[in-house]
Structure formats: structure tokens, C-alpha cells
Design a protein around this motif. Sequence first.
Motif: not given
Length: 237
Positions: A88-95
Motif C-alpha cells: 500500500a505504501k508503494i502504491i501511495s508513493g507512486g512507485i
Amino acid sequence: MVSVLSACGDLGALGMGKIVHEYIDRNKVEIAVKLGTSLVDMYAKYGDIENSLKVFNGMGVKDVLTWSAVIIRRANHGFGEHALDDLAKIISGGIKANDITFIGVLSACSHVGVVDRGWTYFTSMNDKYGVTPKIEHYGCMVDLLGRMAHLREARELIRNMPFAPDAIVWRTFISACKIHKNMELVEEANVNLLELEPHMDGNYVLLSNMYAQGKKWDDVVNVRRRMRDKTFIRFWE
């Protein structure tokens, strides 16, 4: 430094890896993405999650390989829920997550034992994230389903794979059948495994042990005879 840390990770030389890390800090070597990822992976690979996260949190820039290294190692060392949170952090970070990321995510689902979430991630790989599942991802799903005793579902997944299952997939499925004492499916799977690896003694031993567990002594004798015959043929080859 990246090459040296990679060698330390492959050889299990965590002590030497720490010395290299001290050298990097002492000489003020810039910890860019590749070097940081190597440190993160080396520490986490051998269960030193604390130092791994310390490096990770200190990195100014992280790419998908950095995140994937954390996810995979967390999944393998009992921190499956944290690994899933990282996606979820990857997705929210735009990666953009890649195929390596999803190996970690599906492994985390397997260790946590969340079948529904595993299926959700697996089926959304292509449609939502543009990542085509490879045989490693199917293997992770077989492992997840097998751990949770969804053996028929795992068998159906293997049948519907877009490519031929390899020995690792069959061995994973057989291990699950052994744990859940399903002799019918393990016999079928072992036939396929023996076709792929006819001269691997361990495959015969696994089947023999399963028969012994089910007190099928005639089958035990037959498997051991086949094993001796294969050994004889290999000797003369």
C-alpha cells in the motif's frame, strides 16, 4: 561495495557485511539507491530486520527494488502483515510494483495464511498493475493454497497454468499433500515430478515415505525397487 555486499549475502557472511557497512559509513560513501538496497537486502536476508529497516528508513530515495527487498525479506521472516502493508505504501508513493514485488506479496499472504487476499493480489496483477504472472507467482499461490489445505484448488490452478509446471511447483504441491495426508493427489503429482526428474532420489524417497505413512507396504516396496533400478541405470549411463 554493491558487489561485495551481494557476495556477503550469498555466502551468509553477515559479519563481513557489517564490516563493509562500517567501512561505508567511516569513509562517507554515499548510500544511493543500489548500495542502500544491497544493505537492506543483506541484513534482512539473514533475519536482521532491525538493521535492515534502519538503512531503509535512512535512504533518501527508494525504488521498487528497494521496497521489494524489504517486502520479500519481511515475508520470509515472519512479518507478513508488515510486508502486505508495504505494498500500500508503494502504491501511495507512486512507485509501480513489479513482478519481484508480487513474489514478496504472495509469499507474505502464504506465511500469514490469507487465501482471499492472495487470490485478490494474484488476479489483479495483470489487470490492475500490468504485471503478467510468471511461474514463480503460480508457485507462491500453490504454496498458499497448499498450506491452507485448499489442495483441490491448488491442483486446478496447476492444471490451468499457461505454461508447464516445473519441479518446484510439483514439489511444493506434494509437500502440502503430505502435510494434509492426501495420498490420492500426492500420487498423481509425484508421477508428474518423476517425469521431470526421473533420476532424483529424493522424489522416490518422498513417495516412499508417503506410502509408509499410509501403511501401504507393497507400494513402498515397489517404489524402492524402482529407485534401485533407476540408480542402476544411472550408474551404467
